[in-house]
Write a protein that holds these residues in place. Structure first.
Motif, mmCIF file in Angstrom:
data_model
loop_
_atom_site.group_PDB
_atom_site.id
_atom_site.type_symbol
_atom_site.label_atom_id
_atom_site.label_comp_id
_atom_site.label_asym_id
_atom_site.label_seq_id
_atom_site.Cartn_x
_atom_site.Cartn_y
_atom_site.Cartn_z
ATOM 1 N N PHE A 142 5.635 10.430 1.821
ATOM 2 C CA PHE A 142 6.967 10.375 2.436
ATOM 3 C C PHE A 142 6.975 10.909 3.866
ATOM 4 O O PHE A 142 8.008 10.852 4.539
ATOM 5 C CB PHE A 142 7.956 11.195 1.592
ATOM 6 N N ASP A 143 5.841 11.405 4.335
ATOM 7 C CA ASP A 143 5.817 12.076 5.637
ATOM 8 C C ASP A 143 6.255 11.178 6.780
ATOM 9 O O ASP A 143 6.873 11.648 7.742
ATOM 10 C CB ASP A 143 4.415 12.612 5.928
ATOM 11 N N ASP A 144 5.925 9.908 6.696
ATOM 12 C CA ASP A 144 6.202 9.004 7.813
ATOM 13 C C ASP A 144 7.451 8.161 7.617
ATOM 14 O O ASP A 144 7.717 7.257 8.409
ATOM 15 C CB ASP A 144 4.991 8.085 8.034
ATOM 16 N N TYR A 186 11.575 21.458 6.393
ATOM 17 C CA TYR A 186 12.599 20.996 5.447
ATOM 18 C C TYR A 186 11.985 20.140 4.349
ATOM 19 O O TYR A 186 10.974 19.456 4.542
ATOM 20 C CB TYR A 186 13.689 20.196 6.173
ATOM 21 N N ALA A 187 12.591 20.221 3.175
ATOM 22 C CA ALA A 187 12.349 19.294 2.059
ATOM 23 C C ALA A 187 13.729 18.988 1.508
ATOM 24 O O ALA A 187 14.351 19.835 0.855
ATOM 25 C CB ALA A 187 11.444 19.916 1.003
ATOM 26 N N LEU A 188 14.229 17.784 1.765
ATOM 27 C CA LEU A 188 15.631 17.461 1.529
ATOM 28 C C LEU A 188 15.785 16.015 1.063
ATOM 29 O O LEU A 188 14.939 15.168 1.338
ATOM 30 C CB LEU A 188 16.443 17.650 2.819
ATOM 31 N N GLY A 189 16.881 15.750 0.352
ATOM 32 C CA GLY A 189 17.204 14.381 -0.023
ATOM 33 C C GLY A 189 16.722 14.010 -1.411
ATOM 34 O O GLY A 189 15.816 13.197 -1.577
ATOM 35 N N PRO A 248 13.299 10.850 0.020
ATOM 36 C CA PRO A 248 13.411 12.216 0.532
ATOM 37 C C PRO A 248 12.829 12.357 1.923
ATOM 38 O O PRO A 248 12.023 11.538 2.378
ATOM 39 C CB PRO A 248 12.605 13.030 -0.485
ATOM 40 N N GLY A 249 13.234 13.425 2.594
ATOM 41 C CA GLY A 249 12.645 13.791 3.864
ATOM 42 C C GLY A 249 11.872 15.084 3.725
ATOM 43 O O GLY A 249 12.329 16.029 3.081
ATOM 44 N N ILE A 250 10.699 15.130 4.309
ATOM 45 C CA ILE A 250 9.869 16.336 4.259
ATOM 46 C C ILE A 250 9.116 16.458 5.563
ATOM 47 O O ILE A 250 8.621 15.459 6.106
ATOM 48 C CB ILE A 250 8.898 16.306 3.056
ATOM 49 N N ALA A 259 0.825 -1.211 0.000
ATOM 50 C CA ALA A 259 0.000 0.000 0.000
ATOM 51 C C ALA A 259 0.859 1.261 0.000
ATOM 52 O O ALA A 259 0.644 2.177 -0.815
ATOM 53 C CB ALA A 259 -0.931 -0.012 1.212
ATOM 54 N N LEU A 260 1.844 1.338 0.907
ATOM 55 C CA LEU A 260 2.679 2.534 0.971
ATOM 56 C C LEU A 260 3.586 2.620 -0.254
ATOM 57 O O LEU A 260 3.837 3.717 -0.769
ATOM 58 C CB LEU A 260 3.518 2.529 2.249
ATOM 59 N N ALA A 261 4.062 1.471 -0.742
ATOM 60 C CA ALA A 261 4.895 1.481 -1.944
ATOM 61 C C ALA A 261 4.134 2.066 -3.129
ATOM 62 O O ALA A 261 4.666 2.892 -3.878
ATOM 63 C CB ALA A 261 5.368 0.068 -2.268
ATOM 64 N N LYS A 262 2.897 1.650 -3.294
ATOM 65 C CA LYS A 262 2.087 2.186 -4.393
ATOM 66 C C LYS A 262 1.858 3.681 -4.207
ATOM 67 O O LYS A 262 1.941 4.459 -5.174
ATOM 68 C CB LYS A 262 0.747 1.459 -4.458
ATOM 69 N N ALA A 263 1.619 4.104 -2.976
ATOM 70 C CA ALA A 263 1.410 5.527 -2.712
ATOM 71 C C ALA A 263 2.658 6.336 -3.060
ATOM 72 O O ALA A 263 2.560 7.448 -3.601
ATOM 73 C CB ALA A 263 1.042 5.731 -1.248
ATOM 74 N N MET A 264 3.837 5.785 -2.791
ATOM 75 C CA MET A 264 5.074 6.496 -3.116
ATOM 76 C C MET A 264 5.280 6.598 -4.623
ATOM 77 O O MET A 264 5.726 7.633 -5.130
ATOM 78 C CB MET A 264 6.263 5.790 -2.462
ATOM 79 N N ILE A 265 4.982 5.530 -5.349
ATOM 80 C CA ILE A 265 5.095 5.585 -6.809
ATOM 81 C C ILE A 265 4.114 6.605 -7.374
ATOM 82 O O ILE A 265 4.459 7.409 -8.255
ATOM 83 C CB ILE A 265 4.854 4.197 -7.427
ATOM 84 N N LEU A 266 2.885 6.597 -6.871
ATOM 85 C CA LEU A 266 1.899 7.570 -7.338
ATOM 86 C C LEU A 266 2.328 8.996 -6.989
ATOM 87 O O LEU A 266 2.059 9.931 -7.748
ATOM 88 C CB LEU A 266 0.529 7.257 -6.734
#
Length: 433
Positions: free
Chosen positions: A395-397, A362-365, A352-354, A93-100
């Protein structure tokens, strides 16, 4: 053939020179002060200014001096980890959310270019990922099936026998085409973002390094080279150029240099002979070569890990020229006109980190995939600051953790260079290639 000494400034700066001075007056107080005038910082400033906030962006050198005007200019949907790798680590689920999320970043960048009317040299030619080994090719096939089935991404596998339609080298065992990916002129894209942010009302001050900051009851006091500014919110978007005075964030980023060369003008016909598809090209080796036709189709721009630590630019240029000739032997007598470097900000998660830490936004990486992702994350970060729910990202978590025994000064990079070279060599020995 007599070859001149290569220019050590990025090839991209020929068409998009950096500002030589800054006449921007510093305000005494702003709603938001952004540190870093690259893709993420300028995109955040644009969204914040459009949202009614007073904004000042501070850059240590000319705006866009860092990676945003130095990269290969390849724009895609993504981040460093593959879809299958994301599933293994975070679940489906999270992997798909990251790709989207990555796909949304590509759509955002394209829409931003169209909406502002900037001339960023966008070319929707797609990107080819070359498989260095048969095992890499087999992995690509599985990845393509996942991407098509689960997220509807337009991708095609290319067999080894068909690779010559794409690129005139026999170095790869096949490949994967990402049809939605594109190329652009990275420095013109940065300049377009700069102009849009300023037009929206944001102040962008070059040659204005942030030298220190402190918390106050109503926000921050930020000491810059040109004076002190009060800010209700402080945003850090310095990526591979982070360090003091933001050590707590810099400890979460490893700045790895990527080196690039541009050939002398070859002419469009010769470039098309070498890369018939005129696509962006990346590969699966640890040295991670990436190359492309220049936006005017007259040169080839190639980058890669000549080393993972700082080395002499002429030495780096010679190493990359050897890699180019190994791919295209007919270029042995071609001169290199430019050789340069830029820092890629790597994280422990390869993502990335946000968010916000100790009061700092921050928005980094970028992790080497920042041309679409960093403007998008800057925009999302601004929405968070504005209190808009659309600022939420997949990416928030993801933990944005520090590197052990590291204070922002990467003493271990020479050892990483040796390790990556050994991994490439071992793969070639093991596969007999």
């Amino acid at each position: 053939m007599a070859h001149s000494i290569p220019n050590h400034d990025p090839y991209w700066w020929d068409a998009a020179p950096r500002e030589q001075q800054s006449d921007v007056a510093l305000p005494a107080k702003v709603d938001v002060l952004v540190v870093g005038a690259g893709y993420a910082g300028l995109s955040a400033a644009l969204t914040l200014a459009r949202g009614g906030r007073s904004v000042l962006v501070c850059e240590a050198g000319p705006p866009g001096f860092g990676a945003s005007s130095r990269s290969g200019g390849m724009i895609g949907h993504g981040h460093r980890l593959s879809y299958s790798g994301l599933i293994e680590r975070y679940g489906e689920a999270l992997a798909k959310a990251m790709i989207l999320e990555g796909i949304a970043s590509l759509d955002y960048a394209k829409a931003l270019i169209a909406e502002t009317g900037m001339d960023a040299g966008l070319r929707p030619v797609g990107r080819l990922r070359g498989a260095w080994t048969v095992a890499d090719y087999d992995t690509m096939g599985r990845e393509a099936d996942l991407l098509r089935r689960n997220v509807g991404l337009p991708v095609d596998v290319v067999q080894k026998g068909d690779m010559r339609r794409e690129i005139s080298t026999d170095s790869y065992q096949g490949g994967l085409i990402f049809h939605s990916h594109a190329g652009l002129h990275p420095a013109l894209f940065q300049q377009g973002l700069l102009a849009a942010a300023r037009q929206a009302g944001a102040g962008v001050a070059g040659y204005c390094a942030v030298e220190g900051w402190s918390r106050e009851a109503d926000g921050f006091s930020v000491a810059t080279r040109r004076g002190t500014v009060k800010a209700a919110e402080l945003v850090v978007t310095t990526n591979g150029y982070s360090g003091r005075p933001f050590v707590p964030l810099a400890r979460r980023l490893v700045p790895i240099p990527s080196y690039l060369i541009a050939t002398e003008e070859l002419g469009e016909n010769r470039v098309r002979e070498l890369i018939p598809s005129m696509r962006m090209i990346v590969e699966t080796r640890e040295k991670h070569l990436y190359y492309r036709p220049s936006p005017d189709h007259k040169r080839i721009v190639l980058g890669g890990r000549a080393a993972l630590h700082p080395i002499d630019l002429d030495n780096a240029g010679a190493r990359l020229k050897r890699e180019l000739v190994a791919l295209f032997p007919s270029l042995a007598d071609v001169a290199v006109s430019h050789v340069w470097t830029g820092n890629v900000a790597m994280t422990r998660s390869d993502l990335p980190g946000i968010g916000q830490r100790d009061g700092l936004w921050y928005a980094l990486g970028c992790n080497g995939s920042g041309v679409a992702l960093m403007p998008y994350l800057g925009h999302r970060l601004a929405q968070k600051i504005l209190g808009q729910p659309e600022g939420r990202t997949a990416f928030d978590d993801v933990p944005f953790t520090a590197v052990p025994f590291y204070d922002g000064r990467p003493w271990f990079l020479p050892f990483m260079t040796l390790a990556f070279r050994a991994r490439d060599l071992w793969r070639e020995i093991r596969t007999g290639q």
